[in-house]
Design an enzyme around this catalytic site. Structure first.
Site, PDB file in Angstrom:
ATOM      1  CE1 TYR A  63       7.627  63.450-139.408  1.00  0.00           C
ATOM      2  CE2 TYR A  63       8.624  61.417-140.174  1.00  0.00           C
ATOM      3  CZ  TYR A  63       7.773  62.084-139.320  1.00  0.00           C
ATOM      4  OH  TYR A  63       7.073  61.371-138.375  1.00  0.00           O
ATOM      5  CG  ASN A 254      18.093  51.446-131.444  1.00  0.00           C
ATOM      6  OD1 ASN A 254      18.451  51.265-130.280  1.00  0.00           O
ATOM      7  ND2 ASN A 254      18.062  52.645-132.010  1.00  0.00           N
TER       8      ASN A 254
END
Length: 290
Positions: A63, A254
């Site tokens: 990443y 979330n």
């Protein structure tokens, strides 16, 4: 809400419900996915998430943001043992323990951390023929203080079976999993082996999933967002979910999936959205990897 993973030094990692043992490692069911954020954007997003109450962060060598995630953890003011950090390593490091350790130490240096709570083989890369050996090396490294538990990512049932036949049980298999692509065959293999399933891209990419009438109807009835419904679908069935968001409001939304429940009918409705087959994977772990 957390679920328990146990990471004993003999290499087995058996889920243990909500109880804790001497070797137990607790992993929050809801975490923050960080790909493809990098640099200041990533550090700011992770810092915002930690302020909102997230205590599980997911990063990886590939990443390119272990440094940014680590800066947010160190700068948060939270004790290190309050934040669960997962990272993953590349095919370059697959092999004997010295090789995996070199990759791990480089990752920890990038992150500015002393240890990872969970360290995963990112892809099996079966062409190298060393994905089982990589797991064996992780078992050895659980006794060094550099990682608390180990697991795999993107392992198909056949890959997992090879690991199991070597006498090893990963704590987690992190896979692409969402209602339109739930990979039940992988989830079933994980569960049969006592391996937790972690879902990356848990609410899909783009708006296709969250605009499904089956999802929006449930969300409207419950007064919740479509994303909350999907994330509740994950955690209510025992999966770890790792949604990515850099928006503070969406992060809070979330995270707020433990104050309501889906009915059995709701769960079945969301389950029924999966029409994919094992061959539909957009990244086949027998062919793709890094």
């Amino acid at each position: 809400m957390t679920t328990q993973i146990s990471a004993p030094l003999n290499g087995t990692n058996i889920p243990d419900g909500e109880t804790s043992g001497d070797a137990g490692v607790r992993i929050p069911l809801l975490g923050l996915g960080t790909w493809p954020m990098t640099g200041d954007e990533c550090t700011e997003a992770v810092s915002s998430a930690l302020e909102a109450g997230y205590r599980h962060l997911d990063t990886a060598e590939n990443y390119g943001n272990e440094d940014a995630v680590g800066r947010a953890v160190v700068g948060s003011g939270l004790a290190r043992d309050e934040v669960f950090v997962t990272s993953k390593f590349n095919r370059r490091w697959h092999g004997p323990v010295d090789s995996v350790r070199a990759g791990l130490e480089a990752a920890l240096e990038r992150a500015g951390l002393d240890y990872f709570d969970l360290y995963l083989v990112h892809w099996p890369n079966p062409d190298q023929g060393s994905y089982v050996q990589a797991c064996e090396s992780l078992v050895e490294l659980t006794g060094t203080g550099l990682i608390r538990s180990w697991g795999v990512s993107n392992y198909k049932p056949a890959h997992l079976q090879q690991v199991l036949e070597a006498g090893l049980v990963p704590a987690v298999n992190q896979i692409h999993c969402q209602p339109l692509f739930a990979q039940p065959h992988v989830q079933e293999a994980n569960a049969a082996a006592g391996v937790l399933t972690a879902a990356y891209t848990p609410i899909g990419r783009g708006s296709e999933l969250l605009q499904q009438p089956a999802i929006t109807r449930i969300a409207s009835r419950l007064g919740r967002t479509p994303a909350q419904v999907v994330l509740r679908w994950h955690v209510q069935q025992g999966r770890i979910a790792l949604p990515k968001s850099a928006d503070p409001q969406r992060q809070r939304e979330n995270l707020d999936v433990f104050s309501f429940e889906l009915t059995a009918e709701d769960l079945a409705t969301v389950d029924a959205l999966d029409s994919a087959t094992p061959s539909d994977s957009f990244m086949d772990a027998d062919e793709f990897g890094h």
